[in-house]
Write an enzyme that holds these catalytic residues in place. Structure first.
Site, short mmCIF file in Angstrom:
data_model
loop_
_atom_site.label_atom_id
_atom_site.label_comp_id
_atom_site.label_asym_id
_atom_site.label_seq_id
_atom_site.Cartn_x
_atom_site.Cartn_y
_atom_site.Cartn_z
N ARG A 80 49.05 58.07 -8.14
CA ARG A 80 49.09 58.15 -9.60
C ARG A 80 50.47 57.71 -10.09
O ARG A 80 50.60 56.99 -11.06
CB ARG A 80 48.79 59.60 -10.01
CG ARG A 80 48.54 59.74 -11.48
CD ARG A 80 47.92 61.08 -11.83
NE ARG A 80 48.04 61.29 -13.25
CZ ARG A 80 48.92 62.10 -13.81
NH1 ARG A 80 49.74 62.81 -13.05
NH2 ARG A 80 48.99 62.24 -15.11
N ASP A 140 41.32 64.33 -27.73
CA ASP A 140 41.01 65.64 -27.16
C ASP A 140 40.68 66.64 -28.27
O ASP A 140 39.77 67.46 -28.13
CB ASP A 140 42.21 66.17 -26.36
CG ASP A 140 42.82 65.07 -25.50
OD1 ASP A 140 42.74 65.14 -24.28
OD2 ASP A 140 43.38 64.11 -26.08
N ARG A 143 37.21 66.02 -29.44
CA ARG A 143 36.23 66.58 -28.49
C ARG A 143 36.14 68.10 -28.66
O ARG A 143 35.04 68.68 -28.64
CB ARG A 143 36.68 66.27 -27.05
CG ARG A 143 36.50 64.82 -26.67
CD ARG A 143 37.10 64.52 -25.31
NE ARG A 143 36.74 63.17 -24.89
CZ ARG A 143 37.48 62.41 -24.09
NH1 ARG A 143 38.64 62.85 -23.63
NH2 ARG A 143 37.08 61.21 -23.76
N HIS A 167 48.31 64.67 -23.01
CA HIS A 167 46.93 64.15 -22.95
C HIS A 167 46.60 64.11 -21.46
O HIS A 167 46.84 63.11 -20.79
CB HIS A 167 46.87 62.75 -23.59
CG HIS A 167 45.57 62.04 -23.35
ND1 HIS A 167 44.36 62.51 -23.81
CD2 HIS A 167 45.27 60.90 -22.67
CE1 HIS A 167 43.39 61.70 -23.44
NE2 HIS A 167 43.91 60.72 -22.74
N1 LIG Z 1 45.01 57.68 -24.76
C1 LIG Z 1 43.69 57.85 -24.68
O1 LIG Z 1 43.13 58.77 -25.29
C2 LIG Z 1 42.91 56.88 -23.83
C3 LIG Z 1 41.51 56.95 -23.76
C4 LIG Z 1 40.82 56.01 -22.99
C5 LIG Z 1 41.54 55.04 -22.28
N2 LIG Z 1 42.89 55.03 -22.35
C6 LIG Z 1 43.71 54.04 -21.64
O2 LIG Z 1 43.65 52.79 -22.31
C7 LIG Z 1 43.99 51.77 -21.39
C8 LIG Z 1 42.97 50.64 -21.51
O3 LIG Z 1 41.70 51.05 -21.04
P1 LIG Z 1 40.52 49.98 -20.96
O4 LIG Z 1 39.31 50.76 -20.54
O5 LIG Z 1 40.48 49.18 -22.20
O6 LIG Z 1 41.01 49.08 -19.73
P2 LIG Z 1 40.62 47.56 -19.47
O7 LIG Z 1 40.99 47.28 -18.05
O8 LIG Z 1 39.25 47.28 -19.96
O9 LIG Z 1 41.63 46.75 -20.43
C9 LIG Z 1 43.01 46.68 -20.18
C10 LIG Z 1 43.43 45.28 -20.59
O10 LIG Z 1 44.87 45.20 -20.50
C11 LIG Z 1 45.15 43.86 -20.17
N3 LIG Z 1 46.53 43.76 -19.70
C12 LIG Z 1 47.05 44.19 -18.53
N4 LIG Z 1 48.37 43.89 -18.50
C13 LIG Z 1 48.68 43.29 -19.67
C14 LIG Z 1 49.89 42.77 -20.24
N5 LIG Z 1 51.04 42.83 -19.58
N6 LIG Z 1 49.83 42.25 -21.49
C15 LIG Z 1 48.66 42.17 -22.16
N7 LIG Z 1 47.49 42.64 -21.66
C16 LIG Z 1 47.51 43.20 -20.45
C17 LIG Z 1 44.11 43.51 -19.09
O11 LIG Z 1 43.96 42.11 -18.94
C18 LIG Z 1 42.87 44.19 -19.66
O12 LIG Z 1 42.07 43.30 -20.42
C19 LIG Z 1 44.01 52.42 -20.00
O13 LIG Z 1 45.37 52.70 -19.66
C20 LIG Z 1 43.26 53.73 -20.22
O14 LIG Z 1 43.64 54.72 -19.30
C21 LIG Z 1 43.58 55.90 -23.12
#
Ligand SMILES: NC(=O)c1ccc[n+]([C@@H]2O[C@H](COP(=O)([O-])OP(=O)(O)OC[C@H]3O[C@@H](n4cnc5c(N)ncnc54)[C@H](O)[C@@H]3O)[C@@H](O)[C@H]2O)c1
Length: 309
Positions: A80, A140, A143, A167
């Site tokens: 992680r 959260d 939810r 979170h």
């Molecule tokens: N904070 C929250 O409540 C919450 C909730 C759900 C998901 N998330 C987080 O959101 C993030 C995105 O999730 P997702 O399901 O959309 O993932 P995903 O893999 O579908 O999308 C991530 C995108 O980031 C792009 N990427 C990677 N490096 C990059 C860079 N340097 N510049 C530009 N683009 C770049 C990738 O090409 C990809 O398309 C994850 O870190 C996930 O853990 C956060």
């Protein structure tokens, strides 16, 4: 920035609400950003009037809000902490691009671990703390409100409740500021009288909130709908200067006795981002839970190699 599942669903909900004049999608995978933008723009006849397109770093120069959902996925065998380190480097490079354009935007970090990456982005920017925020525990809290509304059989809009802290696993329910229909939860429970063992019943709700994402990930691999709606709510309060109160992740500067860390706490939001961190008087058990979240996050921040700033 980031046109994957979360970024594209957010852009879609933002467009449906008509909250922006122009929405620009950027991604390291340029074809993905282009494809997502084209797919959305073909529905333009059914959206409020809005421009949607893919773009590049020069678009940061006149953006009002930049939402970062860019992130790497965990590799097989990767710890992680290894993932945190990789995402911290990604966030730093995103911030460098934004800074290079002299952008006036508020930056909203969504990529996980969101509290740590918000802190990394804030440090990199050198901006006032209110301008770099994380989505924190807004999802959260939504939810939590949904589950309380189901348990209490009351419309979710009559439930005011906040999840605070990280979170993640150390988040906690701020029961002391939970109210239904204007009544503190204890008073509501006495009035309602439907639950048997009230304490156990309520605690199980908090556990369910904490494990929500894991359950959805087991079913479909990731979460994107509810988070996109939570982001749209944050975007609305910023873009319309609404002064809504949301538990975004903010850099603390002595509030709740904490510094050098970002946590989900109730904040008044405006066009400038976080206008004010609301320092709620928490009872000792909730203060301890918040301190535990802060310690957990500070330990991880301390272990990151953030290079020269
Ligand atoms: N904070 C929250 O409540 C919450 C909730 C759900 C998901 N998330 C987080 O959101 C993030 C995105 O999730 P997702 O399901 O959309 O993932 P995903 O893999 O579908 O999308 C991530 C995108 O980031 C792009 N990427 C990677 N490096 C990059 C860079 N340097 N510049 C530009 N683009 C770049 C990738 O090409 C990809 O398309 C994850 O870190 C996930 O853990 C956060």
């Amino acid at each position: 920035m980031g046109a994957g599942a979360v970024g594209s669903t957010f852009a879609y909900t933002l467009a449906l609400r008509g909250l922006a004049d122009e929405i620009v999608l950027l991604d390291a995978n340029r074809d993905l950003a282009k494809g997502q933008a084209l797919d959305m723009v073909h529905g333009q006849a059914f959206f409020p009037s809005i421009q949607i397109r893919d773009g590049g770093p020069s678009d940061y120069a006149d953006a009002a809000l930049i939402v970062i959902t860019a992130g790497a996925k965990q590799q097989p065998g990767e710890s992680r902490l290894g993932l945190v380190q990789r995402n911290a480097v990604i966030i730093q490079s995103c911030m460098d691009q934004i800074l290079a354009q002299n952008s006036p935007a508020v930056v909203l970090i969504v990529s996980n671990p969101v509290d740590i990456l918000t802190y990394v982005a804030h440090k990199r920017s050198g901006w006032p703390r209110g301008r770099v925020i994380g989505s924190g525990t807004v999802l959260d809290s939504a939810r939590f409100r949904h589950l309380l509304s189901k348990r209490c059989d009351v419309d979710v809009h009559n439930v005011h409740a906040h999840i605070m802290g990280e979170h993640g696993d150390s988040e906690f329910a701020a029961w002391s500021i939970t109210n239904l229909a204007g009544m503190p939860i204890e008073q509501y429970c006495r009035t309602c009288g439907k639950c048997g063992d009230k304490a156990a019943s309520l605690q199980s709700i908090v556990e369910e909130v904490r494990h929500s994402a894991y359950h959805i990930i087991d079913y479909k691999g990731a979460t994107w709908f509810a988070v996109a709606l939570a982001l749209t709510e944050i975007a609305a309060t910023i873009l319309r200067n609404e002064r809504g109160v949301l538990t975004v992740s903010a850099v603390l500067d002595g509030e709740y006795g904490q510094k050098g860390v970002c946590l989900g706490v109730p904040c008044i939001m405006s066009v400038r981002g976080v206008e004010q961190v609301l320092e709620v008087e928490l009872p000792p058990d909730e203060q301890r839970a918040l301190a535990k979240s802060a310690d957990t996050l500070r330990e991880i921040i301390g272990s990151l190699d953030l290079g020269p700033s």
